[in-house]
Design a protein around this motif. Structure first.
Motif, PDB file in Angstrom:
ATOM      1  N   ALA A 179       0.862  -1.191   0.000  1.00 21.70           N
ATOM      2  CA  ALA A 179       0.000   0.000   0.000  1.00 21.70           C
ATOM      3  C   ALA A 179       0.896   1.238   0.000  1.00 21.70           C
ATOM      4  O   ALA A 179       1.667   1.462   0.938  1.00 21.70           O
ATOM      5  N   LEU A 212      -8.809  -1.321   0.905  1.00 22.10           N
ATOM      6  CA  LEU A 212      -7.746  -2.215   1.349  1.00 22.10           C
ATOM      7  C   LEU A 212      -8.324  -3.488   1.957  1.00 22.10           C
ATOM      8  O   LEU A 212      -7.847  -4.600   1.690  1.00 22.10           O
ATOM      9  N   LEU A 271       0.746  -7.122   5.142  1.00 17.80           N
ATOM     10  CA  LEU A 271       0.568  -5.794   4.563  1.00 17.80           C
ATOM     11  C   LEU A 271       1.833  -4.980   4.783  1.00 17.80           C
ATOM     12  O   LEU A 271       2.329  -4.868   5.909  1.00 17.80           O
ATOM     13  N   GLY A 282       2.935  -1.209   4.244  1.00 21.30           N
ATOM     14  CA  GLY A 282       2.330   0.083   3.955  1.00 21.30           C
ATOM     15  C   GLY A 282       3.273   1.232   4.229  1.00 21.30           C
ATOM     16  O   GLY A 282       3.804   1.364   5.330  1.00 21.30           O
ATOM     17  N   GLY A 314      -0.229   4.449   3.420  1.00 21.96           N
ATOM     18  CA  GLY A 314      -0.570   3.032   3.325  1.00 21.96           C
ATOM     19  C   GLY A 314      -0.440   2.323   4.657  1.00 21.96           C
ATOM     20  O   GLY A 314      -1.234   1.432   4.978  1.00 21.96           O
ATOM     21  N   GLY A 335      -3.423   0.493   7.048  1.00 22.13           N
ATOM     22  CA  GLY A 335      -3.296  -0.823   7.654  1.00 22.13           C
ATOM     23  C   GLY A 335      -3.567  -0.798   9.137  1.00 22.13           C
ATOM     24  O   GLY A 335      -4.222  -1.706   9.676  1.00 22.13           O
TER      25      GLY A 335
END
Length: 289
Positions: A43, A95, A108, A110, A114, A118
């Motif tokens: 992300a 997401l 994840l 990020g 981003g 998360g």
């Protein structure tokens, strides 16, 4: 530290698919690696797009992971909201939808915005969404001066640039510690418009609707960080002006099980400044899970 990879293994061939968000917007998701491998979701930060992850995603795919790099709504090749209405909740929901489509919980990774998405997604969920969460140079509370410096750069030149060379010069002034970018590589970040000028490939309405309003989410982010009980890694840049020893210490008090790795000589743009060191740190963390 250089990442050691088996050069005899072929690089994974990326491909892009379009996902439909719950409100009908189409999101671009790029895939790297073996479809059967354990998944990673990348992300990006505010104003960036999925291309920021390419070098790391390709390296980690060769190392045996599968990457999914998402263009957030209003960024890159994902749709822009027709009404210009963007809220953090929209990005979090996107997401979560991408995550829930996976058979196995992904890790994840990020960067900046981003990572905050998360934190909100996992910290406000009733069950684990991710196998682990990696925050790249972001904490639930940040240094406002560093963020303002970024936003001021993003708000400059709303009329765009006459050429890619002009854009490369502007970036070089903003990031004087890096070598000047090859102008042709900027075609993943800018688009040429009908008037012939090059503009950033994100919706300029995001500046008013998300970035300038972000601080109101800090109480939720602090509460979310305290609730995250999955494996957690913070990677910070040694020269970052967005996170500091104060914000990092606060985060580690909220999430005492989190690990922290500092990448020296990296600014807030850790992935771009020290990509090999960043990718190696990610790989070591993944192998430790």
């Amino acid at each position: 530290m250089e990442m050691l990879l088996d050069s005899s293994q072929p690089k994974a061939t990326p491909h892009v698919e379009r996902r439909v968000a719950r409100d009908g917007l189409h999101l671009a998701v790029e895939h790297f690696g073996d479809p059967a491998a354990a998944p990673l979701i990348f992300a990006h930060g505010f104003g960036q797009n999925r291309h920021a992850w390419r070098a790391s995603a390709e390296s980690l795919a060769v190392a045996g992971w599968r990457g999914l790099a998402l263009d957030g709504r209003g960024h890159g090749d994902s749709d822009w909201a027709e009404d210009g209405h963007y809220e953090m909740e929209h990005f979090v929901d996107d997401l979560i939808e991408v995550t829930r489509a996976e058979v196995r919980p992904p890790v994840l990774i990020g960067a900046s915005m981003g990572g905050l998405l998360g934190l909100l997604a996992q910290g406000e969920a009733n069950a684990p969404l991710f196998r682990a969460l990696v925050l790249v140079d972001v904490t639930p509370r940040w240094e406002s001066q560093g963020v303002e410096r970024i936003l001021d750069f993003m708000a400059k030149h709303p009329e765009g640039y006459a050429s890619l060379d002009d854009a490369a010069d502007a970036i070089a002034r903003y990031l004087p510690h890096r070598e000047r970018k090859d102008p042709q590589r900027l075609t993943t970040q800018l688009r040429r418009h009908a008037d012939g000028r090059w503009r950033w490939h994100w919706d300029p309405r995001l500046l008013a609707r998300v970035a300038r309003d972000a601080e109101r989410y800090i109480p939720r982010l602090l509460a979310a960080a305290a609730r995250v009980d999955i494996p957690l890694l913070l990677l910070s840049g040694g020269r970052s002006d967005v996170v500091s020893s104060h914000t990092i210490d606060e985060f580690l008090r909220l999430a005492p099980h989190a690990r922290h790795v500092r990448i020296e000589d990296a600014t807030h743009m850790v992935v771009g400044d020290r990509n090999e060191a960043f990718t190696q740190a990610i790989r070591e963390y993944l192998e430790s899970l």
